[in-house]
Scaffold this motif. Structure first.
Motif, mmCIF file in Angstrom:
data_model
loop_
_atom_site.group_PDB
_atom_site.id
_atom_site.type_symbol
_atom_site.label_atom_id
_atom_site.label_comp_id
_atom_site.label_asym_id
_atom_site.label_seq_id
_atom_site.Cartn_x
_atom_site.Cartn_y
_atom_site.Cartn_z
ATOM 1 N N UNK A 193 0.825 -1.221 0.000
ATOM 2 C CA UNK A 193 0.000 0.000 0.000
ATOM 3 C C UNK A 193 0.851 1.259 0.000
ATOM 4 N N UNK A 194 1.983 1.225 0.705
ATOM 5 C CA UNK A 194 2.877 2.395 0.726
ATOM 6 C C UNK A 194 3.531 2.617 -0.632
ATOM 7 N N UNK A 195 3.712 1.538 -1.399
ATOM 8 C CA UNK A 195 4.342 1.649 -2.719
ATOM 9 C C UNK A 195 3.493 2.445 -3.705
ATOM 10 N N UNK A 196 2.176 2.409 -3.522
ATOM 11 C CA UNK A 196 1.264 3.064 -4.463
ATOM 12 C C UNK A 196 1.550 4.560 -4.619
ATOM 13 N N UNK A 197 2.145 5.194 -3.595
ATOM 14 C CA UNK A 197 2.297 6.647 -3.587
ATOM 15 C C UNK A 197 3.527 7.139 -4.355
ATOM 16 N N UNK A 198 4.397 6.216 -4.770
ATOM 17 C CA UNK A 198 5.556 6.689 -5.551
ATOM 18 C C UNK A 198 6.004 5.680 -6.606
ATOM 19 N N UNK A 199 5.232 4.608 -6.810
ATOM 20 C CA UNK A 199 5.605 3.608 -7.818
ATOM 21 C C UNK A 199 4.343 3.063 -8.486
ATOM 22 N N UNK A 200 4.528 2.482 -9.658
ATOM 23 C CA UNK A 200 3.411 1.848 -10.367
ATOM 24 C C UNK A 200 3.208 0.441 -9.812
ATOM 25 N N UNK A 201 2.048 0.220 -9.268
ATOM 26 C CA UNK A 201 1.721 -1.097 -8.707
ATOM 27 C C UNK A 201 0.569 -1.680 -9.521
ATOM 28 N N UNK A 202 0.735 -2.888 -10.073
ATOM 29 C CA UNK A 202 -0.322 -3.479 -10.924
ATOM 30 C C UNK A 202 -1.473 -4.065 -10.080
ATOM 31 N N UNK A 203 -2.133 -3.199 -9.349
ATOM 32 C CA UNK A 203 -3.248 -3.614 -8.491
ATOM 33 C C UNK A 203 -4.121 -2.395 -8.225
ATOM 34 N N UNK A 204 -5.286 -2.613 -7.653
ATOM 35 C CA UNK A 204 -6.201 -1.527 -7.314
ATOM 36 C C UNK A 204 -6.042 -1.175 -5.838
ATOM 37 N N UNK A 205 -5.698 0.091 -5.564
ATOM 38 C CA UNK A 205 -5.392 0.511 -4.202
ATOM 39 C C UNK A 205 -6.547 0.210 -3.237
ATOM 40 N N UNK A 206 -7.749 0.565 -3.625
ATOM 41 C CA UNK A 206 -8.904 0.390 -2.743
ATOM 42 C C UNK A 206 -9.123 -1.085 -2.403
ATOM 43 N N UNK A 207 -8.927 -1.943 -3.385
ATOM 44 C CA UNK A 207 -9.100 -3.379 -3.156
ATOM 45 C C UNK A 207 -8.052 -3.893 -2.157
ATOM 46 N N UNK A 208 -6.825 -3.394 -2.285
ATOM 47 C CA UNK A 208 -5.753 -3.825 -1.384
ATOM 48 C C UNK A 208 -5.993 -3.329 0.043
ATOM 49 N N UNK A 209 -6.583 -2.138 0.169
ATOM 50 C CA UNK A 209 -6.930 -1.627 1.500
ATOM 51 C C UNK A 209 -7.942 -2.555 2.168
ATOM 52 N N UNK A 210 -8.960 -2.978 1.411
ATOM 53 C CA UNK A 210 -9.966 -3.899 1.945
ATOM 54 C C UNK A 210 -9.304 -5.198 2.421
ATOM 55 N N UNK A 211 -8.388 -5.725 1.610
ATOM 56 C CA UNK A 211 -7.705 -6.973 1.964
ATOM 57 C C UNK A 211 -6.893 -6.787 3.235
ATOM 58 N N UNK A 212 -6.126 -5.713 3.277
ATOM 59 C CA UNK A 212 -5.263 -5.393 4.417
ATOM 60 C C UNK A 212 -6.071 -5.314 5.712
ATOM 61 N N UNK A 213 -7.162 -4.566 5.694
ATOM 62 C CA UNK A 213 -7.937 -4.357 6.916
ATOM 63 C C UNK A 213 -8.666 -5.625 7.356
ATOM 64 N N UNK A 214 -9.223 -6.373 6.404
ATOM 65 C CA UNK A 214 -9.964 -7.585 6.772
ATOM 66 C C UNK A 214 -9.045 -8.654 7.366
ATOM 67 N N UNK A 215 -7.893 -8.866 6.742
ATOM 68 C CA UNK A 215 -6.981 -9.894 7.253
ATOM 69 C C UNK A 215 -6.380 -9.462 8.595
ATOM 70 N N UNK A 216 -6.179 -8.171 8.786
ATOM 71 C CA UNK A 216 -5.649 -7.679 10.067
ATOM 72 C C UNK A 216 -6.615 -7.972 11.208
ATOM 73 N N UNK A 217 -7.867 -7.573 11.033
ATOM 74 C CA UNK A 217 -8.850 -7.725 12.110
ATOM 75 C C UNK A 217 -9.315 -9.169 12.267
ATOM 76 N N UNK A 218 -9.563 -9.840 11.146
ATOM 77 C CA UNK A 218 -10.191 -11.158 11.194
ATOM 78 C C UNK A 218 -9.177 -12.298 11.177
ATOM 79 N N UNK A 219 -7.946 -11.990 10.768
ATOM 80 C CA UNK A 219 -6.900 -13.006 10.782
ATOM 81 C C UNK A 219 -6.109 -12.963 12.070
#
Length: 399
Positions: free
Chosen positions: A25-51
């Motif tokens: 997620x930090x890479x998105x702010x200064x590099x090209x990441x082949x993913x959707x930022x919003x989708x990665x945020x959802x993944x990050x938060x769900x696995x943090x709380x529920x994992x």
């Protein structure tokens, strides 16, 4: 016999994945990441709380209250069904965000959590049910169920009002409040009471009753802190302020109860150190919530995303995770690598300072250093290094 130590390894594995996702997620702010930022945020938060947190807490609840209840088969089925839902979210959120498969797995997770709560409510041996610790655990699980009203409401809100509606954000804040400030915190309090009870430390029934009544009132009232960004009627500011003040009183009472009982004398030195760190983090959290009851600061927090992210990380990484580590050490479910923890904690301090500075800069309109996003990325890299070290140490210890 349930191999709870293996479950803790799995929880740490989720924590490691969460840390890696944070770096991405930090890479998105200064590099090209082949993913959707919003989708990665959802993944990050769900696995943090529920994992990491959910699996860690439920494993502890099982080992403290249910290990001799003769329900290993039921627990095992619930546990592995839960892991299937978490894995489903991990594999669906990065590619589609909130869509068919991620919603299905999220819904199934909620169902699994209800079955876990049912198991605790109905299968806990009678001798535990009069304990102060069980009262806290039971209440925390009730709040976990209440928090799920938020996700259940999201589908209807999105289809009727859209994701830009204030009700969409309120549903998310409702969920987060009753997760962070009720289910997680109250469960951790219950486990600290459990340690005191198991060591025959004296706790006044009157003192506990006072703590328990007021923490439940504070939990409900502090939810209104999460609605102040909508600039509601003055009564909501008053309720939020009362809740924030009451929360301060409640945790001073909690500290006083455990200190008078002599909890520090039965906790191992490193666990005690982790609890002290978490205690100071809690003080800052309580003061920040008190400040956010004021209209100006409530609006400021909403308009400054870095403050919101810093606050959520402050609780998750600085309060909940250290206490969870301390409990896992105390109950001999893991040996925490001190090197790994201090690398992890250094990442926490560095990233919190950068987020706070960036939020202040936006507020005061300071000029930001061009490479600040790179520094934040570098600080975030300490999380997977530290947690990976802890996980590797755990695996070596097991071997």
């Amino acid at each position: 016999m349930i191999a709870i130590r293996k479950h803790i390894i799995l929880a740490l594995g989720y924590f490691f994945l969460v840390a890696l996702l944070g770096v991405v997620l930090r890479l998105f702010f200064f590099a090209d990441v082949p993913a959707t930022y919003k989708f990665m945020v959802h993944t990050h938060s769900h696995v943090a709380l529920l994992g990491w947190v959910y699996v860690g807490l439920t494993s502890l609840i099982y080992i403290l209250f249910l290990k001799d209840a003769g329900i290993d088969k039921v627990y095992r089925r619930i546990f592995w069904f839960t892991q299937l839902t978490i894995l489903g979210m991990l594999l669906s959120f990065p590619f589609q965000g909130y869509a068919l498969f991620s919603i299905v797995f999220s819904t199934l997770f909620l169902v699994a959590s209800y079955f876990f709560a049912w198991m605790v409510f109905t299968k806990t041996p009678v001798e535990f049910k009069s304990r102060f610790s069980y009262k806290c655990i039971r209440a925390s699980l009730i709040y976990m169920i209440i928090s799920s009203i938020g996700p259940w409401a999201l589908g209807g809100i999105m289809s009727a009002l859209g994701s830009t509606s204030i009700w969409y954000k309120l549903a998310i804040y409702f969920y987060l409040h009753f997760q962070y400030n009720a289910w997680f915190v109250l469960a951790l309090c219950g486990m600290l009471f459990f340690i005191a009870e198991n060591n025959k430390l004296k706790i006044s029934r009157r003192d506990f009753k006072s703590f328990f009544i007021f923490i439940n009132i504070a939990i409900v009232l502090t939810f209104f802190l999460s609605v102040l960004w909508t600039q509601p009627n003055l009564i909501f500011y008053n309720l939020a302020g009362i809740g924030a003040v009451l929360q301060l009183f409640v945790f001073l009472k909690f500290y006083s109860i455990l200190k008078s009982a002599g909890l520090g004398s039965v906790i191992m030195p490193f666990s005690k150190q982790l609890l002290v760190i978490a205690g100071w983090v809690l003080v800052v959290k309580l003061l920040a919530q008190l400040l956010s009851a004021l209209p100006y600061f409530a609006d400021l927090a909403y308009r400054t995303p870095d403050f919101v992210i810093a606050y959520l990380h402050w609780i998750f990484l600085g309060l909940i995770s250290p206490v969870l580590f301390a409990l896992l050490i105390h109950f001999k479910l893991m040996r925490l690598s001190k090197i790994g923890f201090w690398i992890f904690f250094s990442g926490f301090v560095i990233t919190e300072l950068i987020l706070l500075y960036r939020g202040l800069a936006m507020w005061q309109r300071w000029q930001l250093p061009e490479d600040l996003a790179v520094y934040l990325f570098a600080g975030s890299c300490l999380f997977p290094i530290g947690i990976g070290w802890i996980l590797l140490t755990k695996l070596r210890t097991k071997a």
